[in-house]
Design a protein around this motif. Sequence first.
Motif, PDB file in Angstrom:
ATOM      1  N   LYS A 120      -5.230   4.439   0.423  1.00  0.00           N
ATOM      2  CA  LYS A 120      -5.481   3.442   1.459  1.00  0.00           C
ATOM      3  C   LYS A 120      -6.453   2.389   0.927  1.00  0.00           C
ATOM      4  CE  LYS A 120      -2.694   5.336   4.198  1.00  0.00           C
ATOM      5  NZ  LYS A 120      -1.362   4.913   3.732  1.00  0.00           N
ATOM      6  N   ARG A 145       1.365  -2.446   4.861  1.00  0.00           N
ATOM      7  CA  ARG A 145       1.207  -1.000   5.064  1.00  0.00           C
ATOM      8  C   ARG A 145       2.270  -0.569   6.062  1.00  0.00           C
ATOM      9  NH1 ARG A 145      -4.409   0.883   7.579  1.00  0.00           N
ATOM     10  NH2 ARG A 145      -5.093   0.984   5.415  1.00  0.00           N
ATOM     11  N   GLU A 174       0.849  -1.188   0.000  1.00  0.00           N
ATOM     12  CA  GLU A 174       0.000   0.000   0.000  1.00  0.00           C
ATOM     13  C   GLU A 174       0.886   1.239   0.000  1.00  0.00           C
ATOM     14  OE1 GLU A 174      -3.812   0.861   2.675  1.00  0.00           O
ATOM     15  OE2 GLU A 174      -1.947   1.429   3.667  1.00  0.00           O
TER      16      GLU A 174
END
Length: 169
Positions: free
Chosen positions: A39, A77, A35
């Motif tokens: 988002k 992430r 990512e």
Amino acid sequence: NISVSQEKLNNTIEEIVEALYSLSRQKIGALIILERHTKIGDIINTGTIIDGEVSRQLLINIFIPNTPLHDGAVVIRDSEIKAAACFLPLTQSKDLSKELGTRHRAAIGVSEVSDCISLIVSEETGDVSIAKAGKIYRKISKERMTNILRSNLKVTPQEKSFFKGGIFK
């Protein structure tokens, strides 16, 4: 957590690359989504939440065939494995090579709807590919992969705005 330090980012990249090429040697299929600014929480929520630090051991373990989490994608992430076994949108592109299966179509699909980078290991050939902005680049060498990830995942000081932090994160 405004941004992950460069050292931590380099370590994360190294762990991802080592996992990819270990899986590649064993011809174990894998799909890892990195990512970036867009988002993809909706995609993360289709999987099993992990919230674990990125390590080659954990990544390799997730993709071992016939285990509960091996199907689907891992989403990373900020140097953290957020979730595994995530469902991705498949690309509708008709001009893809016939030898590319669902994993590759999913990698391209998610890169069409966000600015993420998708990393794929083919279980048929062991080839490592990367998808970005709806395009796939195949048979990427380990050194080239490291360079691509370093140039695409730079640590940037993010401007603090109401929407970037706070309640909209």
